[in-house]
Write an enzyme that holds these catalytic residues in place. Structure first.
Site, PDB file in Angstrom:
ATOM      1  N   SER A  27      32.530  41.220  44.383  1.00 11.06           N
ATOM      2  CA  SER A  27      31.817  40.737  45.844  1.00 11.06           C
ATOM      3  C   SER A  27      31.253  39.385  45.657  1.00 11.06           C
ATOM      4  CB  SER A  27      31.050  41.646  46.688  1.00 11.06           C
ATOM      5  OG  SER A  27      30.353  41.043  47.781  1.00 11.06           O
ATOM      6  N   CYS A  28      31.235  38.520  46.883  1.00 10.33           N
ATOM      7  CA  CYS A  28      30.553  37.294  46.684  1.00 10.33           C
ATOM      8  C   CYS A  28      30.303  36.845  48.165  1.00 10.33           C
ATOM      9  CB  CYS A  28      31.587  36.184  45.938  1.00 10.33           C
ATOM     10  SG  CYS A  28      33.086  35.990  46.892  1.00 10.33           S
ATOM     11  N   GLY A  29      30.528  35.442  48.288  1.00  8.67           N
ATOM     12  CA  GLY A  29      30.176  35.112  49.621  1.00  8.67           C
ATOM     13  C   GLY A  29      31.254  35.455  50.805  1.00  8.67           C
TER      14      GLY A  29
ATOM     15  N   TRP B  36      29.950  38.969  51.351  1.00  4.21           N
ATOM     16  CA  TRP B  36      28.447  38.720  52.307  1.00  4.21           C
ATOM     17  C   TRP B  36      28.741  38.203  53.575  1.00  4.21           C
ATOM     18  CZ3 TRP B  36      24.916  41.633  50.931  1.00  4.21           C
ATOM     19  CH2 TRP B  36      23.760  41.632  51.680  1.00  4.21           C
TER      20      TRP B  36
ATOM     21  N   GLY C  45      34.744  36.245  49.288  1.00  2.04           N
ATOM     22  CA  GLY C  45      35.894  36.838  48.569  1.00  2.04           C
ATOM     23  C   GLY C  45      36.777  35.532  47.775  1.00  2.04           C
TER      24      GLY C  45
END
Length: 307
Positions: A263-265, A294, A267
């Site tokens: 996961s990240c901000g 996120w 994708g």
């Protein structure tokens, strides 16, 4: 047929392939910069690898979603890629310009849709130039091979429908929705790895996108994407041994048989972690990306968060 053997391609390997196998190799510039949507395309127009087309991750996406560059449907992806003249029988090499970390997102997108003959140019555009590679300006458009536009003349007045259009086949195991991530978080099944900075992970730094809460998915661990890349160079990955050490030092079992969700901000850098895990020896189909990341989780009041 796959022209290259590994996930990463060197400039010399690409140069040789373009000299001897150009029709079977497609090169894509997938440069993208957070907060400056037009910068990647502008840089591409000023100078790119000869014959390279621009792959816009914001356009080859589910544009009906309020979330940024969400994965499109298989049909939309097939249409977009076929319009660029890319077929299932061709090898794709993706690169990014200096300061861009988005090549892995394009790589992952092709993988999700069943295309294994996709690779990333190690070192990106700077490495190509450093190896003496030429550049050209302006936009390159591929020959559209979509069936509705793909009539080809066989002989005389006989025309046949071009059947070489790209056909995408979704690999759902490489993708996660918020419901699936919530289930994994609640049950503590598998591992969830966050590619954002530790400061954002701990809610000690603001999110770059307005309206998002701080913190992280409960039970997730943080491996900033910069840790798996060479210091100061987002176009190069560290060695497989170094990548394994990065994940292991964060408490992540690279060899676990359970899914390892990234996961990240939004994708993009999650795909960097998925590719890094692949370089470290893990099957990329077992490291699914939480596409909403996120931008979705942090924007919903009904999903749990930790700081």
């Amino acid at each position: 047929m796959n022209t290259f053997s590994g996930p990463l391609v060197t400039p010399s390997e690409l140069q040789d392939a373009l000299k001897t196998q150009r029709p079977s190799v497609k090169v894509l510039d997938a440069s993208w910069h957070l907060g400056d949507r037009g910068r990647g395309k502008a840089e591409y127009l000023k100078g790119h690898i000869p014959g390279a087309m621009f792959f816009d991750i914001d356009a080859v996406a589910d544009t009906s979603s309020s979330l940024p560059h969400m994965l499109p449907s298989a049909g939309v992806f097939s249409d977009k890629v076929s319009a660029m003249g890319i077929g299932n029988d061709q090898s794709v090499v993706v690169y990014a310009a200096e300061g861009s970390f988005s090549a892995a997102r394009c790589w992952w997108t092709f993988k999700v849709f069943g295309h294994d003959a996709v690779h990333v140019l190690d070192g990106g555009l700077p490495a190509w130039v450093g190896a003496g590679g030429a550049l050209e300006e302006g936009e390159v458009k591929g020959q559209d091979i979509r069936p509705s536009r793909g009539l080809v003349q066989k002989s005389g007045n006989t025309w046949l429908l071009n059947q070489k259009a790209f056909k995408a086949t979704l690999r759902p195991q490489m993708l996660r929705t918020w419901r699936q991530v919530l289930d994994a978080s609640t049950a503590r099944s598998g591992q969830i790895v966050d590619a954002r900075s530790m400061a954002r992970f701990k809610a000690e730094a603001p999110e770059p996108r307005p309206g998002l809460a701080g913190g992280h998915i409960p039970g997730s661990l943080c491996v900033p994407f910069t840790e798996v890349l060479m210091t100061g160079d987002w176009t190069r990955f560290k060695s497989s041994e170094e990548i394994r050490e990065v994940f292991q030092s964060a408490g992540i079992d690279v060899d676990s048989p359970d899914p390892l969700i990234t996961s990240c901000g939004s994708g993009v850098t999650a795909a960097v972690l998925t590719m890094a895990l692949h370089l470290a020896g893990r099957d990329c189909t077992t490291s699914p990306v939480y596409d909403g990341s996120w931008s979705e989780w942090g924007g919903r009041d009904d999903l749990p968060k930790e700081t």
